[in-house]
Design a protein around this motif. Structure first.
Motif, PDB file in Angstrom:
ATOM      1  N   ASP A  22       0.829  -1.192   0.000  1.00  0.00           N
ATOM      2  CA  ASP A  22       0.000   0.000   0.000  1.00  0.00           C
ATOM      3  C   ASP A  22       0.872   1.253   0.000  1.00  0.00           C
ATOM      4  O   ASP A  22       0.562   2.237  -0.674  1.00  0.00           O
ATOM      5  CB  ASP A  22      -0.925  -0.013   1.214  1.00  0.00           C
ATOM      6  N   ALA A  23       1.970   1.203   0.741  1.00  0.00           N
ATOM      7  CA  ALA A  23       2.883   2.346   0.787  1.00  0.00           C
ATOM      8  C   ALA A  23       3.530   2.573  -0.567  1.00  0.00           C
ATOM      9  O   ALA A  23       3.670   3.723  -1.022  1.00  0.00           O
ATOM     10  CB  ALA A  23       3.952   2.114   1.861  1.00  0.00           C
ATOM     11  N   ARG A  24       3.907   1.484  -1.241  1.00  0.00           N
ATOM     12  CA  ARG A  24       4.521   1.627  -2.570  1.00  0.00           C
ATOM     13  C   ARG A  24       3.512   2.154  -3.581  1.00  0.00           C
ATOM     14  O   ARG A  24       3.851   2.913  -4.469  1.00  0.00           O
ATOM     15  CB  ARG A  24       5.093   0.279  -3.028  1.00  0.00           C
ATOM     16  N   LEU A  86      -5.154   0.952 -10.344  1.00  0.00           N
ATOM     17  CA  LEU A  86      -3.727   0.619 -10.390  1.00  0.00           C
ATOM     18  C   LEU A  86      -3.414  -0.538  -9.450  1.00  0.00           C
ATOM     19  O   LEU A  86      -2.622  -1.425  -9.778  1.00  0.00           O
ATOM     20  CB  LEU A  86      -2.888   1.841 -10.008  1.00  0.00           C
ATOM     21  N   ASP A  87      -4.045  -0.533  -8.297  1.00  0.00           N
ATOM     22  CA  ASP A  87      -3.839  -1.610  -7.327  1.00  0.00           C
ATOM     23  C   ASP A  87      -4.263  -2.951  -7.913  1.00  0.00           C
ATOM     24  O   ASP A  87      -3.603  -3.982  -7.691  1.00  0.00           O
ATOM     25  CB  ASP A  87      -4.627  -1.303  -6.058  1.00  0.00           C
ATOM     26  N   ASP A  92       3.332  -6.885  -7.514  1.00  0.00           N
ATOM     27  CA  ASP A  92       4.433  -6.249  -6.786  1.00  0.00           C
ATOM     28  C   ASP A  92       5.597  -5.883  -7.701  1.00  0.00           C
ATOM     29  O   ASP A  92       6.173  -4.792  -7.581  1.00  0.00           O
ATOM     30  CB  ASP A  92       4.931  -7.173  -5.668  1.00  0.00           C
ATOM     31  N   ALA A  93       5.945  -6.787  -8.612  1.00  0.00           N
ATOM     32  CA  ALA A  93       7.085  -6.527  -9.500  1.00  0.00           C
ATOM     33  C   ALA A  93       6.790  -5.353 -10.422  1.00  0.00           C
ATOM     34  O   ALA A  93       7.632  -4.467 -10.625  1.00  0.00           O
ATOM     35  CB  ALA A  93       7.417  -7.781 -10.311  1.00  0.00           C
ATOM     36  N   ALA A  94       5.595  -5.333 -10.997  1.00  0.00           N
ATOM     37  CA  ALA A  94       5.219  -4.248 -11.899  1.00  0.00           C
ATOM     38  C   ALA A  94       5.167  -2.919 -11.153  1.00  0.00           C
ATOM     39  O   ALA A  94       5.570  -1.873 -11.680  1.00  0.00           O
ATOM     40  CB  ALA A  94       3.871  -4.551 -12.548  1.00  0.00           C
TER      41      ALA A  94
END
Length: 271
Positions: A22-24, A86-87, A92-94
């Motif tokens: 969530d922070a990223r 977007l979420d 995670d990698a993308a």
């Protein structure tokens, strides 16, 4: 005691992962400057609402109409719609790849250029000049335009914009109908909206290429190619899908609410 701590560690790690993700995602929202984009879209919307007031309310909307429109074009809701999309689209990698690109010097400059151009093209004379520039180049093999054609095709940008426009128009008509200001079936609404597709496609192409030519004119060919290369990666494609999906959903909600607001004001005026 030590054994208990070890047993809890996997659970604590699992609980921390969503917070990190969530922070990223928040970082991506920041580097894309979505709050700035939403503010620009709000200003565009408020201007369009003036046209609606003049065309459908005989200019009699007044303060109530202005208050309704300002509430409908809520930048925070627009940002949240895009953030959610977007979420859903980025793993995670993308997400890490997208943050790395848009936080880079080139990515930061691209976002700034896009937003500056989007703000500038709100002015009718600037939009006219941008469209004219594209019209002058459209039948040529200008290298920059060819690069932009690849960029647009890779993101299916014309058709996605057309789809957003058609869906938004349909939702506006639904809002009018649900507010008892329009008495037509959904089938007729769909037919009316679909009939506009080709005109919207032609208008979209002129606006989009004019905007892109203006926005990226300060970039070198090598810099633009770097952006095109990123956009063609799985991460770049995921960002593109997320942006179109999120903004599309926001526009549909806004369009429906505008339809209802117009209907409400038309009814109040007739009382």
């Amino acid at each position: 005691m030590i054994r208990r701590a070890l047993l809890l560690w996997p659970l604590l790690l699992a609980l921390a992962l969503p917070a990190h993700a969530d922070a990223r995602l928040s970082v991506l929202v920041d580097v894309l400057r979505l709050d700035e984009v939403a503010a620009i879209l709000r200003e565009e919307g408020l201007t369009s609402a003036e046209d609606l007031n003049a065309g459908m309310l005989d200019g009699q909307g007044g303060g109530a109409w202005q208050t309704q429109v300002e509430a409908i074009y809520d930048p925070a809701r627009i940002v949240e719609a895009v953030r959610g999309a977007l979420d859903r689209e980025l793993d995670d990698a993308a997400l890490e790849e997208a943050v790395a690109f848009f936080a880079s010097d080139l990515g930061t400059r691209i976002v700034a250029l896009e937003n500056t151009a989007r703000e500038a093209i709100r002015a009718p004379d600037v939009e006219e000049a941008a469209r004219l520039r594209y019209a002058e180049l459209s039948d040529t093999l200008t290298p920059r335009l060819e690069m932009l054609r690849l960029f647009v095709a890779g993101g299916d940008m014309v058709e996605r914009n057309v789809t957003t426009a058609l869906n938004s128009n349909f939702q506006f008509m639904r809002g009018l109908a649900d507010g008892d200001a329009l008495d037509v079936s959904e089938d007729q609404m769909l037919a009316d909206v679909t009939a506009e597709a080709e005109a919207i496609r032609e208008d979209t192409e002129g606006w989009l290429y004019g905007y892109l030519l203006m926005a990226y004119s300060p970039l070198t060919d090598a810099q633009l190619q770097s952006y095109i290369d990123f956009s063609s990666t799985p991460a770049g494609q995921a960002v593109n899908r997320g942006l179109f999906s999120g903004f599309g959903a926001a526009y549909e909600d806004i369009s429906y609410a505008l339809g209802r607001a117009v209907a409400l004001n038309m009814t109040a005026r007739d009382l």
